[in-house]
Design an enzyme around this catalytic site. Structure first.
Site, PDB file in Angstrom:
ATOM      1  N   TYR A 141      50.622  25.415  33.945  1.00 50.55           N
ATOM      2  CA  TYR A 141      51.453  24.613  32.909  1.00 50.55           C
ATOM      3  C   TYR A 141      52.019  23.381  33.530  1.00 50.55           C
ATOM      4  O   TYR A 141      51.908  22.313  32.990  1.00 50.55           O
ATOM      5  CB  TYR A 141      52.478  25.355  31.999  1.00 50.55           C
ATOM      6  N   LYS A 192      45.412  38.656  37.485  1.00 54.05           N
ATOM      7  CA  LYS A 192      43.903  38.307  37.257  1.00 54.05           C
ATOM      8  C   LYS A 192      43.769  38.568  38.875  1.00 54.05           C
ATOM      9  O   LYS A 192      42.843  37.385  39.410  1.00 54.05           O
ATOM     10  CB  LYS A 192      43.471  37.144  36.658  1.00 54.05           C
ATOM     11  N   ASP A 224      42.718  40.626  31.109  1.00 54.20           N
ATOM     12  CA  ASP A 224      42.009  41.174  30.069  1.00 54.20           C
ATOM     13  C   ASP A 224      42.318  42.373  29.532  1.00 54.20           C
ATOM     14  O   ASP A 224      42.396  42.760  28.266  1.00 54.20           O
ATOM     15  CB  ASP A 224      40.655  40.991  30.341  1.00 54.20           C
ATOM     16  N   ASP A 248      52.038  33.459  27.682  1.00 52.18           N
ATOM     17  CA  ASP A 248      51.982  32.636  26.315  1.00 52.18           C
ATOM     18  C   ASP A 248      51.117  33.274  25.603  1.00 52.18           C
ATOM     19  O   ASP A 248      51.329  33.658  24.433  1.00 52.18           O
ATOM     20  CB  ASP A 248      51.531  31.023  26.880  1.00 52.18           C
ATOM     21  N   ASP A 252      52.025  36.229  22.298  1.00 50.21           N
ATOM     22  CA  ASP A 252      51.616  35.991  20.455  1.00 50.21           C
ATOM     23  C   ASP A 252      51.041  37.333  20.226  1.00 50.21           C
ATOM     24  O   ASP A 252      51.190  37.693  19.207  1.00 50.21           O
ATOM     25  CB  ASP A 252      50.838  34.886  20.616  1.00 50.21           C
TER      26      ASP A 252
END
Ligand code: IPM
Ligand code: MG
Length: 357
Positions: A141, A192, A224, A248, A252
């Site tokens: 970000y 990751k 994942d 982020d 959600d």
């Protein structure tokens, strides 16, 4: 001493939901001696319209002087064509960076009354209580360099940089472990590391910091797989700690397990526990101004503010209890409504919470 709260309603449904949360604060001021002073400011699209920037200098100054910040939401279709540097979202990102709010707590709790509102089977989600700890001021970000450049062959190329220094990883690790110590003492670090060097370092530092927390059970998961596990068997998680962008996305996903993103608050904290509190949902321009938005995530954000920044855990408990009571009474805004219950407006929901307090 009187504590200062900066209120930033923002855009879309922001002003409607924040109005209900402010009424809750006002009630605690008048009947429980909560010693706070409220001030309002501009952030997001409304700030761009009024001042030419989504985070005007005076807003950042107000935020720095406040003990805590309550934010509604930012953004809307009318600002989507603006240059990315002055889009409403930059107001939010500027506050996070300007105040060094590196630790973002996003609880995903399933209220038993709402089990049927989840798209997942009740047995998969009932009793769900996850805390996602998202790094908030670093990673892709904020990494440099970033931008869109034109190559020698005339083709354009977009680029962003995923970068974490050890100190950034260390402080978010501590934040997650400290929270886990007050819960079930299990932390799953999501990375990751099989592909990205940056998150390979993330994993190494997590393991190193965990040595200071012998009671914590630390595990690791690739992002994942974490996304898959969240919908397959979400109750396996206690605390999840992860990078800015993974957090982020996963938050959600976790929010939807609980039935409605309209129920979930968040806290963004600096090293001293000063914080900004906001619902995790967005500005929902499609329903703005209709009085149908769910104010509970914002009201629960006030509860988190009382708990984490203002040292008023007992008052926070009263808000949480009141929210439970209105749900028990069958009151539902449109997003969590199911047949047979009482559909209420934003304002009616706020009033009901205040009555239950
Ligand atoms: C969030 C939001 C923000 C983010 C946007 C509005 C910039 O999606 O708080 O999760 O990406 O962090
Ligand atoms: Mg998001």
């Amino acid at each position: 001493m009187t504590k200062k709260i900066l209120v930033l309603p923002g855009d879309g449904i922001g002003p409607e939901i924040v109005a209900e949360a402010v009424k809750v604060i006002n009630r605690l001021q008048s009947d429980s001696g909560l010693d706070v002073e409220l001030e309002e400011g501009l952030v997001g699209g409304c700030a761009y319209d009024a001042k030419g920037h989504p985070l005007p200098d005076e807003t950042l100054q107000q935020a720095k002087e406040a003990d805590a910040i309550l934010l509604g939401a930012v953004g809307g279709t009318q600002w989507e064509s603006l240059d990315i540097a002055v889009r409403p979202e930059k107001g939010l990102l500027g506050l996070r960076a300007g105040l060094e709010l590196f630790s973002n707590l996003r609880p995903a709790i399933l209220y038993p009354q709402l089990a049927s509102a989840s798209t997942l089977k009740a047995e998969v989600v009932s009793g769900l209580d996850i805390m996602i700890v998202r790094e908030l001021t670093g990673g892709i970000y904020f990494g440099q360099p970033r931008g869109v450049r034109t190559l020698d062959n005339g083709e354009r190329q977009g680029f962003n940089t995923l970068v974490y220094s050890e100190s950034e990883i260390r402080r978010i690790a501590r934040s997650a472990f400290d929270i886990a110590m007050k819960r079930d003492k299990r932390v799953c670090s999501v990375d990751k590391a099989n592909v990205l060097e940056c998150t390979e370092l993330w994993r190494e530092v997590m393991i190193e910091v965990a040595k200071d927390y012998p009671e914590i059970e630390l595990s690791h998961m690739y992002v994942d797989n974490a996304a898959m596990q969240l919908v397959r068997a979400p109750k396996q998680f206690d605390v999840m700690v992860t990078t800015n962008m993974f957090g982020d996305i996963l938050s959600d996903c976790a929010a939807m397990l609980t039935g409605s993103i309209g129920m979930l608050p968040s806290a963004s904290l600096d090293v001293n526990g000063k914080g900004m509190y906001e619902p995790i949902h967005g500005s929902a321009p499609d329903i703005a101004g209709q009085g149908v938005a769910n104010p509970l995530a914002t009201i629960l954000s006030v509860s988190m503010m009382l708990r984490y920044s203002l040292g008023e855990a007992a008052l926070a408990d009263r808000i949480d209890g009141a929210v439970n009571k209105v749900l028990d009474d069958g009151l539902r805004t449109a997003d969590i409504f199911t047949e047979g219950l009482k559909k209420v407006s934003t304002c009616e929901m706020g009033e009901a919470v205040i009555a239950a307090i």
